[in-house]
Enzyme design. Sequence first.
Site, PDB file in Angstrom:
ATOM      1  N   ASP A 124       0.881  -1.162   0.000  1.00 22.51           N
ATOM      2  CA  ASP A 124       0.000   0.000   0.000  1.00 22.51           C
ATOM      3  C   ASP A 124       0.923   1.218   0.000  1.00 22.51           C
ATOM      4  O   ASP A 124       1.547   1.528   1.015  1.00 22.51           O
ATOM      5  CB  ASP A 124      -0.884   0.003   1.243  1.00 22.51           C
ATOM      6  N   SER A 174      -0.546  12.936 -15.442  1.00 19.43           N
ATOM      7  CA  SER A 174      -1.758  13.088 -16.234  1.00 19.43           C
ATOM      8  C   SER A 174      -1.721  14.476 -16.825  1.00 19.43           C
ATOM      9  O   SER A 174      -0.925  15.331 -16.405  1.00 19.43           O
ATOM     10  CB  SER A 174      -2.995  12.939 -15.321  1.00 19.43           C
ATOM     11  N   TYR A 226      -7.355  15.252  -7.580  1.00 21.75           N
ATOM     12  CA  TYR A 226      -6.542  14.524  -8.554  1.00 21.75           C
ATOM     13  C   TYR A 226      -5.515  15.460  -9.187  1.00 21.75           C
ATOM     14  O   TYR A 226      -4.328  15.149  -9.256  1.00 21.75           O
ATOM     15  CB  TYR A 226      -7.455  13.921  -9.623  1.00 21.75           C
ATOM     16  N   ALA A 268      -4.417  18.313  -8.023  1.00 20.24           N
ATOM     17  CA  ALA A 268      -3.455  18.757  -7.013  1.00 20.24           C
ATOM     18  C   ALA A 268      -2.370  17.707  -6.786  1.00 20.24           C
ATOM     19  O   ALA A 268      -1.181  18.037  -6.689  1.00 20.24           O
ATOM     20  CB  ALA A 268      -4.175  19.062  -5.701  1.00 20.24           C
ATOM     21  N   SER A 269      -2.766  16.451  -6.708  1.00 22.72           N
ATOM     22  CA  SER A 269      -1.780  15.387  -6.454  1.00 22.72           C
ATOM     23  C   SER A 269      -0.837  15.214  -7.628  1.00 22.72           C
ATOM     24  O   SER A 269       0.368  14.982  -7.451  1.00 22.72           O
ATOM     25  CB  SER A 269      -2.496  14.065  -6.135  1.00 22.72           C
ATOM     26  N   LYS A 270      -1.357  15.335  -8.850  1.00 16.32           N
ATOM     27  CA  LYS A 270      -0.514  15.158 -10.031  1.00 16.32           C
ATOM     28  C   LYS A 270       0.402  16.360 -10.253  1.00 16.32           C
ATOM     29  O   LYS A 270       1.553  16.207 -10.678  1.00 16.32           O
ATOM     30  CB  LYS A 270      -1.387  14.899 -11.263  1.00 16.32           C
TER      31      LYS A 270
END
Length: 287
Positions: free
Chosen positions: A65, A143, A156, A158-160
């Site tokens: 994980d 992405s 999504y 923000a994380s990428k």
Amino acid sequence: MTDREYFNGKVAVVTGASSGIGLATARRFAMCGASVVLAARSEDKLRSLEKELSELTRVIAVTTDVSKEDDCRRLVEAAVAEFGRIDILVNNAGISMRAMFRDLDLSVIHRLMDVNFWGTVYCTKYALPYLLESHGSVVGVVSTAGFKGLPGRTGYSASKYAINGFLDTLRSEHLYDGLHVLVFAPGFTASNIRFTALVADGSQQGGTPRDEGKMMSAERVAEIMLRKIRRRSRRAILTPTSKLLLLLARIFPALTDRMEYWYMAREPESPFKKRSEIMRERKGRGE
């Protein structure tokens, strides 16, 4: 030099290897003669894939994980214990979301950052000494959302974006150390990521709002990824739509925002379709 010649004998660690791009990438590495370390949460799927790929190459499966730092450390330790080195780390594990930020439970963004961003950071941190030793490659699967924010995908995007910035900086820090860093943006790909995407309350949406049959296949994405690793490319943006979007965003940012909004609003069950319908009604009334 062919992919087979370049990757034969190398050791590749692939996170999120149980499905989609990760699965296709692991298979591609195995076909090219690389030893493969498979990482994902689903032990059953990993064991099945380990059995399949063991007919082609040396392979181990490590239930992981990536949102847990200790799991990422154990993954790297297992890879080095088995193969003695790491040449390639593909940070592919990730989850998506679809909801308006105003409706979103903040736990959703925490979850996306934990898996997408911190998973990349943790795995890269522990693999880095071995990648520096081998003058290897670290890959971050981002992405288009890592270059241009997508409406309905705040967490999504923000994380990428965070992965993009992290790896861009890492590249600069090790400019003279032989480390190769690839930021890889496949665009919409036929995979299960939209089925498992989180909605406003944190549950999975369970379906896809898009025609998966019209998207680039995970196998084609994996093929391009290995070619970009072999060429030690800095960045890869795969689809023509993504390339056009990013070009327009630089030249016509306000227009691109509107185009992007209406494009995403056309999705079935779009989280902001109601708002777009209200705007159309107002336009029709001349307001």
